[in-house]
Write an enzyme that holds these catalytic residues in place. Structure first.
Site, mmCIF file in Angstrom:
data_model
loop_
_atom_site.group_PDB
_atom_site.id
_atom_site.type_symbol
_atom_site.label_atom_id
_atom_site.label_comp_id
_atom_site.label_asym_id
_atom_site.label_seq_id
_atom_site.Cartn_x
_atom_site.Cartn_y
_atom_site.Cartn_z
ATOM 1 N N HIS A 1 0.801 -1.225 0.000
ATOM 2 C CA HIS A 1 0.000 0.000 0.000
ATOM 3 C C HIS A 1 0.831 1.270 0.000
ATOM 4 O O HIS A 1 0.296 2.366 -0.105
ATOM 5 C CB HIS A 1 -0.925 0.045 1.218
ATOM 6 C CG HIS A 1 -0.198 0.345 2.494
ATOM 7 N ND1 HIS A 1 0.511 -0.597 3.179
ATOM 8 C CD2 HIS A 1 -0.041 1.494 3.192
ATOM 9 C CE1 HIS A 1 1.060 -0.058 4.245
ATOM 10 N NE2 HIS A 1 0.753 1.219 4.288
HETATM 11 C C1 UD1 Z 1 -1.820 5.914 5.486
HETATM 12 C C2 UD1 Z 1 -0.490 6.422 6.011
HETATM 13 C C3 UD1 Z 1 0.540 5.308 5.922
HETATM 14 C C4 UD1 Z 1 0.056 4.060 6.620
HETATM 15 C C5 UD1 Z 1 -1.310 3.659 6.097
HETATM 16 C C6 UD1 Z 1 -1.859 2.515 6.907
HETATM 17 C C7 UD1 Z 1 0.045 8.794 5.702
HETATM 18 C C8 UD1 Z 1 0.849 9.763 4.925
HETATM 19 N N1 UD1 Z 1 0.017 7.549 5.219
HETATM 20 O O1 UD1 Z 1 -1.641 5.595 4.117
HETATM 21 O O2 UD1 Z 1 1.741 5.741 6.546
HETATM 22 O O3 UD1 Z 1 0.977 3.030 6.386
HETATM 23 O O4 UD1 Z 1 -2.222 4.776 6.230
HETATM 24 O O5 UD1 Z 1 -2.805 1.781 6.195
HETATM 25 O O6 UD1 Z 1 -0.532 9.157 6.700
HETATM 26 N N2 UD1 Z 1 -9.062 5.045 1.473
HETATM 27 C C9 UD1 Z 1 -10.280 4.445 1.529
HETATM 28 N N3 UD1 Z 1 -10.817 4.177 2.760
HETATM 29 C C10 UD1 Z 1 -10.197 4.472 3.914
HETATM 30 C C11 UD1 Z 1 -8.944 5.097 3.855
HETATM 31 C C12 UD1 Z 1 -8.381 5.371 2.614
HETATM 32 O O7 UD1 Z 1 -10.902 4.154 0.516
HETATM 33 O O8 UD1 Z 1 -10.741 4.178 4.988
HETATM 34 C C13 UD1 Z 1 -8.425 5.300 0.150
HETATM 35 C C14 UD1 Z 1 -8.718 6.688 -0.399
HETATM 36 O O9 UD1 Z 1 -8.856 6.559 -1.771
HETATM 37 C C15 UD1 Z 1 -7.438 7.445 -0.080
HETATM 38 C C16 UD1 Z 1 -6.367 6.366 -0.154
HETATM 39 O O10 UD1 Z 1 -7.008 5.190 0.301
HETATM 40 O O11 UD1 Z 1 -7.200 8.487 -0.985
HETATM 41 C C17 UD1 Z 1 -5.158 6.660 0.702
HETATM 42 O O12 UD1 Z 1 -5.535 6.921 2.064
HETATM 43 P P1 UD1 Z 1 -4.586 7.802 3.026
HETATM 44 O O13 UD1 Z 1 -5.110 7.783 4.387
HETATM 45 O O14 UD1 Z 1 -4.309 9.119 2.418
HETATM 46 O O15 UD1 Z 1 -3.214 7.042 2.958
HETATM 47 P P2 UD1 Z 1 -2.875 5.500 3.148
HETATM 48 O O16 UD1 Z 1 -2.334 4.983 1.874
HETATM 49 O O17 UD1 Z 1 -4.024 4.788 3.753
HETATM 50 N N1 UDP Z 2 -3.879 -5.666 8.792
HETATM 51 C C1 UDP Z 2 -5.197 -6.134 8.897
HETATM 52 N N2 UDP Z 2 -5.834 -6.527 7.749
HETATM 53 C C2 UDP Z 2 -5.240 -6.494 6.527
HETATM 54 C C3 UDP Z 2 -3.906 -6.011 6.433
HETATM 55 C C4 UDP Z 2 -3.261 -5.591 7.584
HETATM 56 O O1 UDP Z 2 -5.750 -6.196 9.996
HETATM 57 O O2 UDP Z 2 -5.875 -6.879 5.538
HETATM 58 C C5 UDP Z 2 -3.203 -5.195 10.015
HETATM 59 C C6 UDP Z 2 -1.894 -5.897 10.319
HETATM 60 O O3 UDP Z 2 -2.113 -6.985 11.167
HETATM 61 C C7 UDP Z 2 -1.070 -4.807 10.988
HETATM 62 C C8 UDP Z 2 -1.622 -3.512 10.436
HETATM 63 O O4 UDP Z 2 -2.858 -3.847 9.798
HETATM 64 O O5 UDP Z 2 -1.260 -4.802 12.393
HETATM 65 C C9 UDP Z 2 -0.688 -2.892 9.442
HETATM 66 O O6 UDP Z 2 -1.308 -1.801 8.837
HETATM 67 P P1 UDP Z 2 -0.861 -1.199 7.441
HETATM 68 O O7 UDP Z 2 -0.102 -2.188 6.682
HETATM 69 O O8 UDP Z 2 -2.099 -0.636 6.833
HETATM 70 O O9 UDP Z 2 0.026 0.048 7.868
HETATM 71 P P2 UDP Z 2 1.569 0.229 8.275
HETATM 72 O O10 UDP Z 2 1.880 -0.701 9.379
HETATM 73 O O11 UDP Z 2 2.390 0.015 7.050
HETATM 74 O O12 UDP Z 2 1.629 1.666 8.671
#
Ligand code: UD1
Ligand code: UDP
Length: 365
Positions: free
Chosen positions: A204
């Site tokens: 992601h």
């Molecule tokens: C964010 C964090 C990242 C973290 C990740 C965990 C920042 C800069 N990035 O990235 O460090 O690893 O969360 O998962 O804060 N979206 C949905 N539903 C949701 C949330 C997001 O559809 O509930 C989609 C939207 O299209 C959005 C995109 O995901 O534009 C990205 O979401 P965003 O929160 O900006 O960043 P993440 O990639 O989730």
């Molecule tokens: N995770 C989850 N379901 C999924 C993928 C990840 O519950 O389908 C959990 C995983 O166990 C971990 C956390 O989400 O605890 C990691 O989140 P993510 O990879 O979104 O973010 P990051 O750790 O890179 O910030």
């Protein structure tokens, strides 16, 4: 003494759950402020339900947007709540925009900040998370470093040692608190895979999925891993990656051994991780969990801020070149999967709450 716990994304809910449980157990005066950065049911609500966490007192419903838009809205919303609630300390966890906004809003109005998971560095300023980590560490009053290595990093950046507490990583607490429940409650067959007969993949990271060459390299690498090892790749798809899969026309591909599914709930994901032969990921939390669970990990990045996992032999960096992805999988699968987790004993949550309580008591006295 009042504590505000600011969170907003999937990993923060999971990794702050041990801290929240400890606050509940001790019946402390605290509240949860959710920024709404993550909002889809399977990225947010499902974790509150499954981890039996109290609902957030506030949800700013900030949602998605550019970095500045999202962070700016959060800053304004968090400040408003903090001015009203007047907590003594704000706790944030990790490296997201939510963490930056929570810390910055608090410190600017004189509220103390505690950073859980302080001192991680990828030394890659191209990552939005690296910028957030550095800024938050340098404006925090209490830095909860998961390992001695992260403490040394902070000291190396000039942060006074008396602000730093080595606690272990709360990811371990969460795994210990939930793995048995996951094993009892989640039926492996319902997930469509058998024990040890699959690879698990999550991708992601902005720099991977928003870059078509890198994302296609990863997808190709996963397909080639399937061909080489004859093992299915199960890929729960983060919404950011889903959008990009659609955009590059790769969503509907079938018969290549890579099975795209919706993001999993935490218990299902833990069960899937613990029974996988190997994990491919660019996630921070997943690198740590694989290490704790004794499952080998191939990280689809050029660097990691979780260098401890490389040092103990639990993890290997592959980047996004398909041949490298397969080579690194071959390499780590051939090794013994015995290592000691560097992330502590699963009591980080209670240590963090203890430290905050005694530090604040010291300030107020
Ligand atoms: C964010 C964090 C990242 C973290 C990740 C965990 C920042 C800069 N990035 O990235 O460090 O690893 O969360 O998962 O804060 N979206 C949905 N539903 C949701 C949330 C997001 O559809 O509930 C989609 C939207 O299209 C959005 C995109 O995901 O534009 C990205 O979401 P965003 O929160 O900006 O960043 P993440 O990639 O989730
Ligand atoms: N995770 C989850 N379901 C999924 C993928 C990840 O519950 O389908 C959990 C995983 O166990 C971990 C956390 O989400 O605890 C990691 O989140 P993510 O990879 O979104 O973010 P990051 O750790 O890179 O910030």
């Amino acid at each position: 003494m009042r504590t505000a716990i600011v969170l907003g994304t999937r990993p923060e809910i999971i990794k702050l759950s041990p801290v929240i449980r400890e606050c509940e157990r001790l019946n402390l005066d605290y509240f949860i402020l959710h920024t709404g950065q993550h909002y889809s049911y399977n990225m947010d609500e499902v974790f509150f339900e499954q981890l039996e966490l109290p609902r957030a007192k506030y949800n700013l419903d900030v949602g998605s947007g550019s970095h500045a838009e999202q962070t700016g809205k959060m800053l304004m919303g968090v400040e408003k709540v903090l001015l009203k609630e007047e907590p003594d300390v704000v706790l944030v966890e990790g490296d997201t925009n939510t963490v930056l906004a929570g810390a910055l809003a608090a410190v600017k109005i004189g509220i103390k900040v505690g950073h859980v998971e302080a001192g991680l560095r990828s030394y890659d300023r191209g990552m939005p998370e690296e910028i957030n980590r550095v800024l938050v560490d340098h404006c925090s009053d209490y830095l909860f470093a998961p390992t001695e290595k992260s403490k040394e990093t902070l000291i190396g950046e000039g942060i006074p040692e008396d602000k730093i507490f080595v606690t272990g990583n709360t990811v371990v607490d969460a795994v210990f608190q939930n793995l048995e429940i996951a094993r009892k409650k989640v039926d492996g067959d319902s997930l469509g895979v058998g024990e040890g007969e699959y690879f698990l993949a999550t991708v992601h990271r902005q720099e991977n999925v928003e870059d078509e060459v890198r994302f296609r390299g990863i997808l190709k690498g996963l397909e080639m891993a399937h061909e080489e090892f004859g093992v299915q790749v199960l890929f729960p798809v983060h919404p950011r990656a889903r959008k990009r899969l659609r955009a590059i026309g790769a969503e509907g591909r079938r018969g290549n051994g890579v099975c795209f599914v919706e993001p999993c709930d935490y218990l299902s994901f833990l069960k899937l991780e613990s029974d996988a032969r190997l994990v491919f990921t660019d996630s921070g939390g997943v690198q740590e969990e694989a290490c704790v669970l004794g499952v080998p990990c191939v990280t689809l990045r050029d660097n990691t801020e979780r260098q401890e996992t490389l040092e103990v032999g639990a993890n290997v960096l592959a980047g996004t070149d398909p041949d490298q992805v397969v080579d690194k999988a071959r390499l780590i699968l051939a090794k013994e999967h015995i290592w000691e987790s560097p992330f502590g004993d699963g009591k980080a949550g209670s240590r963090i709450v203890d430290h905050v309580q005694s530090e604040l008591a010291g300030c107020i006295r």
